[in-house]
Design a protein around this motif. Structure first.
Motif, PDB file in Angstrom:
ATOM      1  N   ASN A 151       0.854  -1.193   0.000  1.00  0.00           N
ATOM      2  CA  ASN A 151       0.000   0.000   0.000  1.00  0.00           C
ATOM      3  C   ASN A 151       0.885   1.236   0.000  1.00  0.00           C
ATOM      4  OD1 ASN A 151      -1.812   2.071   0.335  1.00  0.00           O
ATOM      5  ND2 ASN A 151      -2.782   1.244   2.186  1.00  0.00           N
ATOM      6  N   PHE A 154      -1.642   6.673   0.383  1.00  0.00           N
ATOM      7  CA  PHE A 154      -2.108   7.352   1.592  1.00  0.00           C
ATOM      8  C   PHE A 154      -3.443   8.055   1.361  1.00  0.00           C
ATOM      9  CE2 PHE A 154      -2.139  11.258   4.270  1.00  0.00           C
ATOM     10  CZ  PHE A 154      -2.243  10.634   5.510  1.00  0.00           C
ATOM     11  N   SER A 157      -6.282   5.729   2.046  1.00  0.00           N
ATOM     12  CA  SER A 157      -6.135   4.764   3.139  1.00  0.00           C
ATOM     13  C   SER A 157      -7.161   4.962   4.249  1.00  0.00           C
ATOM     14  CB  SER A 157      -4.710   4.811   3.707  1.00  0.00           C
ATOM     15  OG  SER A 157      -3.813   4.178   2.817  1.00  0.00           O
ATOM     16  N   HIS A 158      -8.005   5.990   4.101  1.00  0.00           N
ATOM     17  CA  HIS A 158      -9.122   6.154   5.039  1.00  0.00           C
ATOM     18  C   HIS A 158     -10.383   5.475   4.511  1.00  0.00           C
ATOM     19  CE1 HIS A 158      -9.529   9.208   2.053  1.00  0.00           C
ATOM     20  NE2 HIS A 158     -10.528   9.842   2.606  1.00  0.00           N
ATOM     21  N   ILE A 164      -7.588  -1.709  -0.559  1.00  0.00           N
ATOM     22  CA  ILE A 164      -6.913  -1.063   0.575  1.00  0.00           C
ATOM     23  C   ILE A 164      -6.935  -1.971   1.809  1.00  0.00           C
ATOM     24  CG2 ILE A 164      -7.023   0.875   2.209  1.00  0.00           C
ATOM     25  CD1 ILE A 164      -6.008   1.740  -0.475  1.00  0.00           C
ATOM     26  N   CYS A 175       3.953  -1.794   3.841  1.00  0.00           N
ATOM     27  CA  CYS A 175       3.749  -0.343   3.750  1.00  0.00           C
ATOM     28  C   CYS A 175       4.794   0.229   2.799  1.00  0.00           C
ATOM     29  CB  CYS A 175       3.907   0.274   5.146  1.00  0.00           C
ATOM     30  SG  CYS A 175       3.932   2.075   5.190  1.00  0.00           S
ATOM     31  N   LEU A 179       3.697   5.939   1.773  1.00  0.00           N
ATOM     32  CA  LEU A 179       2.784   5.793   2.912  1.00  0.00           C
ATOM     33  C   LEU A 179       3.538   5.951   4.226  1.00  0.00           C
ATOM     34  CD1 LEU A 179      -0.023   5.201   4.019  1.00  0.00           C
ATOM     35  CD2 LEU A 179       0.467   2.754   3.808  1.00  0.00           C
ATOM     36  N   ALA A 352      -7.565  11.857   4.093  1.00  0.00           N
ATOM     37  CA  ALA A 352      -6.803  10.871   4.861  1.00  0.00           C
ATOM     38  C   ALA A 352      -5.950  11.551   5.930  1.00  0.00           C
ATOM     39  CB  ALA A 352      -5.918  10.047   3.933  1.00  0.00           C
ATOM     40  N   GLY A 364      -6.651   1.627   6.280  1.00  0.00           N
ATOM     41  CA  GLY A 364      -5.563   1.072   5.479  1.00  0.00           C
ATOM     42  C   GLY A 364      -4.319   0.766   6.291  1.00  0.00           C
ATOM     43  N   ILE A 365      -4.097   1.536   7.354  1.00  0.00           N
ATOM     44  CA  ILE A 365      -2.956   1.292   8.237  1.00  0.00           C
ATOM     45  C   ILE A 365      -3.220   0.053   9.091  1.00  0.00           C
ATOM     46  CG2 ILE A 365      -1.613   2.200  10.177  1.00  0.00           C
ATOM     47  CD1 ILE A 365      -2.144   5.026   9.033  1.00  0.00           C
TER      48      ILE A 365
END
Length: 372
Positions: A151, A154, A157-158, A164, A175, A179, A352, A364-365
Motif C-alpha cells: 500500500n 495514503f 487509506s481512510h 486497501i 507499507c 505511505l 486521509a 488502510g494502516i
C-alpha cells in the motif's frame, strides 16, 4: 507558556507493520496500490502530476530488485465504465517516465490473461462494484494475480475498500515508501510538536470539519480559520456549532483567529482582506510547527486567490518551522509554485490526513498490521 500535550503517542502506528524500506522484496509480482487520482482537463490531459511523482521512488526500488509491478488505482467516482475516467492518460504518462520499461494498461484484469511486463496498470479499480463494497471475493480475485501487496496510497487509506483493506487478508502485505513518509509526518506533529503550533483551516463546509477542529484545539496554540468555515462563524449561520468551538478554544487556551476584513461581492465573503493577510502572516511567522488544510478564498476565481497565496508565502518564508500541507484544493492552489519545496511535507491526502489527525489511525494502516 505553550500548552503541554500528553496522550497515547502515535509513534507506535507503524509497529507490527512490514515496511518496504526495511524489507527487500525481489523477483515477485507486486500488487502496488497507488493514488493516481489526478486532475484532468476536458481533453484528458493531466494538470497536476504530484500524486504520480510521489510514488515513483517506490516503483523504482521495486524495479531495481527485479520485480514485476501491477499498479492499482482509482480515478474519480465512476458510475460503471466511464471512459472519461479511464487511466489511459496515466498509462501514457508512465510510458514517458519509465522509458526503459515495458508498460501495459489492462482493461479488465478479470477476463484478460496477465503478461509479465515490467509495469502493468490495471484500469480504474472503481469500475468494479466489489472495490467500494470491500467485497472479499473481489479482493481474493485481485490478490490472485500477485505474490505480494504494497500500500502506497495514503490518499485513500481512510477508505474501507477491497484494494486497501480486503486484499491484505490474501497476500503478504507491506507499507510503501510514500505511505511511511506520510504517516511519519503526521506522527511528528501529533506526538511532540515544536511550539507554537499554528493550524490554518479553510475550505467550504464546517460540517465536514467539526471533529477535526475539536481535535486540533487539543494540540494547537493558534487556530486560523478562512474560507466557508470562517463565513459560518462571521455570519452566525450555525450558532450551536460555532459557539461550541469558540467556547472550547477559550477553555483550551487557544487563540482562534477569524478574518478581520474581507474581499467579496455584495454580502458574500469570497477571500480574506489585506488586514487579515497581515494578521495571519504575522501569526504564521511565529510558528515552529504549521498545519494547513483548505484554501481561505474561492480559488476557482482568480480574483479571490490572493489570500490563499499569502498563506502559502508566509509558510514558505518561515524557514525554521516544520510544515505539513495537504488537501486536494490546497495543493491545486499552490501547484507549480517554485517555492513548494520549502514546505517540509506536502501530503498527497486531504481527507486521509485529516482523518489520521482526528482518529489516530486509518483503515488502510490497521489492515497492514500483522495478525498475531
Amino acid at each position: 507558556m505553550w500548552k503541554s500535550f500528553s496522550k497515547l503517542p502515535m509513534t507506535n502506528l507503524l509497529k507490527n507493520i512490514k515496511l518496504l524500506s526495511q524489507n527487500k522484496i525481489e523477483n515477485k509480482r507486486v500488487l502496488l496500490r497507488v493514488d493516481f487520482n489526478v486532475p484532468l482537463t476536458d481533453d484528458l490531459q493531466i494538470t497536476d502530476d504530484v500524486r504520480i511523482v510521489k510514488s515513483i521512488q517506490t516503483m523504482q526500488l521495486l524495479l531495481k530488485n527485479n520485480n514485476k509491478i501491477i499498479l492499482v488505482s482509482h480515478l474519480g467516482r465512476p458510475q460503471g465504465r466511464d471512459e472519461k475516467l479511464s487511466l489511459k492518460p496515466v498509462a501514457d504518462y508512465l510510458k514517458k517516465t519509465f522509458t526503459q520499461n515495458s508498460i501495459t494498461l489492462v482493461t479488465d484484469f478479470l477476463t484478460q490473461s496477465q503478461t509479465p511486463n515490467d509495469i502493468t496498470l490495471l484500469e480504474n479499480i472503481r469500475y468494479y462494484e466489489g472495490e467500494d463494497k470491500n467485497d472479499d471475493a473481489f479482493a481474493k480475485q485481485l490478490a490472485s494475480i500477485a505474490d505480494v501487496y504494497i500500500n502506497d496510497a495514503f490518499g485513500v487509506s481512510h477508505r474501507n475498500a477491497a484494494s486497501i483493506v480486503g486484499i491484505t487478508k490474501f497476500l503478504p502485505s507491506y507499507c510503501g515508501l510514500l505511505l511511511e513518509k506520510e504517516i511519519t509526518a503526521v506522527t511528528k506533529i501529533m506526538d511532540n510538536p515544536k511550539r507554537p503550533l499554528v493550524a490554518i483551516i479553510g475550505g467550504a463546509k464546517i460540517s465536514t470539519k467539526i471533529v477535526l477542529l475539536e481535535k486540533l484545539l487539543d494540540i494547537v496554540d493558534y487556530l486560523l480559520l478562512g474560507g466557508g468555515i470562517a463565513n459560518t462563524f462571521l455570519q452566525n449561520q450555525q450558532p450551536e456549532i460555532t459557539q461550541k468551538i469558540l467556547n472550547l478554544a477559550k477553555e483550551k487556551n487557544v487563540l482562534l483567529l477569524l478574518p478581520i476584513d474581507k474581499v467579496g461581492i455584495e454580502d458574500k465573503i469570497l477571500d480574506i482582506g489585506p488586514k487579515t493577510e497581515k494578521l495571519f502572516s504575522e501569526t504564521i511567522k511565529k510558528a515552529n510547527t504549521i498545519i494547513w488544510n483548505g484554501p481561505v478564498g474561492l480559488i476557482e476565481d482568480k480574483r479571490f486567490t490572493k489570500g490563499t497565496q499569502s498563506i502559502f508565502t508566509a509558510i514558505t518564508q518561515n524557514d525554521h518551522a516544520f510544515s505539513l500541507v495537504g488537501g486536494g484544493d490546497t495543493l491545486a492552489s499552490v501547484s507549480g509554485n517554485k517555492d513548494i519545496d520549502k514546505i517540509t511535507h506536502v501530503s498527497t491526502g486531504g481527507g486521509a490526513m485529516l482523518e489520521l489527525i482526528e482518529k489516530g489511525t486509518l483503515p488502510g494502516i490497521e489492515a497492514l498490521k500483522q495478525k498475531k
